[in-house]
Design a protein around this motif. Structure first.
Motif, PDB file in Angstrom:
ATOM      1  N   PRO A 101       1.304   6.217   6.420  1.00 17.10           N
ATOM      2  CA  PRO A 101       2.433   6.295   5.484  1.00 17.10           C
ATOM      3  C   PRO A 101       2.625   4.996   4.713  1.00 17.10           C
ATOM      4  O   PRO A 101       2.085   3.955   5.072  1.00 17.10           O
ATOM      5  N   LYS A 102       3.408   5.082   3.676  1.00 14.17           N
ATOM      6  CA  LYS A 102       3.787   3.901   2.910  1.00 14.17           C
ATOM      7  C   LYS A 102       4.573   2.960   3.813  1.00 14.17           C
ATOM      8  O   LYS A 102       5.318   3.403   4.700  1.00 14.17           O
ATOM      9  N   SER A 103       4.396   1.650   3.583  1.00 11.88           N
ATOM     10  CA  SER A 103       5.120   0.666   4.370  1.00 11.88           C
ATOM     11  C   SER A 103       6.626   0.914   4.289  1.00 11.88           C
ATOM     12  O   SER A 103       7.186   1.104   3.208  1.00 11.88           O
ATOM     13  N   ALA A 129       0.836  -1.184   0.000  1.00 18.34           N
ATOM     14  CA  ALA A 129       0.000   0.000   0.000  1.00 18.34           C
ATOM     15  C   ALA A 129       0.874   1.238   0.000  1.00 18.34           C
ATOM     16  O   ALA A 129       1.922   1.291   0.645  1.00 18.34           O
ATOM     17  N   GLY A 130       0.426   2.240  -0.727  1.00 20.84           N
ATOM     18  CA  GLY A 130       1.113   3.519  -0.706  1.00 20.84           C
ATOM     19  C   GLY A 130       0.618   4.318   0.473  1.00 20.84           C
ATOM     20  O   GLY A 130       0.238   3.780   1.507  1.00 20.84           O
ATOM     21  N   VAL A 131       0.610   5.634   0.319  1.00 21.94           N
ATOM     22  CA  VAL A 131       0.140   6.526   1.370  1.00 21.94           C
ATOM     23  C   VAL A 131      -1.381   6.590   1.314  1.00 21.94           C
ATOM     24  O   VAL A 131      -1.952   6.844   0.246  1.00 21.94           O
ATOM     25  N   THR A 132      -2.005   6.368   2.455  1.00 24.69           N
ATOM     26  CA  THR A 132      -3.468   6.367   2.532  1.00 24.69           C
ATOM     27  C   THR A 132      -3.949   7.552   3.349  1.00 24.69           C
ATOM     28  O   THR A 132      -3.483   7.751   4.478  1.00 24.69           O
ATOM     29  N   GLN A 133      -4.877   8.315   2.778  1.00 23.42           N
ATOM     30  CA  GLN A 133      -5.432   9.460   3.486  1.00 23.42           C
ATOM     31  C   GLN A 133      -6.945   9.300   3.634  1.00 23.42           C
ATOM     32  O   GLN A 133      -7.616   8.802   2.744  1.00 23.42           O
TER      33      GLN A 133
END
Lengths: 112, 113
Positions: free
Chosen positions: B25-27, B2-6
């Motif tokens: 944040p990204k892993s 997963a990338g950055v999740t908002q």
């Protein structure tokens, strides 16, 4: 007081031709520059960068040129493709911890 | 990966209210920066969090505050909302401060009415 300036809000280019996006900066202490591409409803994605010790960096169809004496950089896209249509942001790395200082962006439209 | 999740993706608030925006944040990333992008403008740096502390701050009033949790996720809080706070709020993560490998989320569109 904008430290990074993109004076062309928009640019229209024919598919297959060269796109040239320009960026000027005022702070001579900037030593690293980045270009980001942004599609609607998405976050900016990193495209290419250049350190101030270089005057050119190339990655496939994308080349960034840096003219330190003129405090000017440009992004060349050759050949341009319709999928390149997006907003392009020029950014400088500022501050001791590395925050990005962005220009206002240039909207590129590549016509088929 | 997963990338950055908002979250949320969109939000409408009334002037004077308070809002909390969230970012994962990204892993592998441990640093979170927040940016505000007003219409027709480039993103402007708000602040950066690393090791649960605010490390750097841009030119934003104290109404803007943040937090970073032990799992590196972060919140942006804005108090006493003004119409001018209407913007796209972007979260960017990286590994360590000063690292050039920023990954941006898709943003939260905040509208203040």
């Amino acid at each position: 007081d904008q430290q990074v300036k993109q004076n062309s809000p928009s640019l229209s280019v024919q598919e297959g031709r060269i796109s040239i996006l320009n960026c000027d900066y005022t702070n001579s202490m900037f030593d690293y520059f980045l270009w980001y591409k942004k599609y609607p409803a998405e976050g900016p994605t990193f495209l290419i960068s250049i350190s101030s010790i270089k005057d050119k960096n190339e990655d496939g169809r994308f080349t960034v040129f840096l003219n330190k004496s003129a405090k000017h950089l440009s992004l060349h896209i050759v050949p341009s493709q319709p999928g390149d249509s997006a907003v392009y942001f020029c950014a400088a790395l500022g501050g001791s911890q590395g925050n990005l200082i962005f220009g206002k962006g240039t909207k590129l439209s590549v016509k088929p | 990966d997963a990338g950055v999740t908002q979250s949320p993706t969109h939000l409408i608030k009334t002037r004077g209210q308070q809002v909390t925006l969230r970012c994962s944040p990204k892993s592998g990333h441990d640093t979170v920066s927040w940016y505000q992008q007003a219409l027709g403008q480039g993103p402007q740096f708000i602040f950066q969090y690393y090791e649960e502390e605010e490390r750097q701050r841009g030119n934003f009033p104290d109404r803007f505050s943040g937090h970073q949790f032990p799992n590196y996720s972060s919140e942006l809080n804005v108090n006493a909302l003004l119409l001018g706070d209407s913007a796209l709020y972007l979260c960017a993560s990286s590994y360590r401060t000063g690292n050039y490998g920023y990954t941006f989320g898709s943003g939260t569109r905040l509208t203040v009415v």
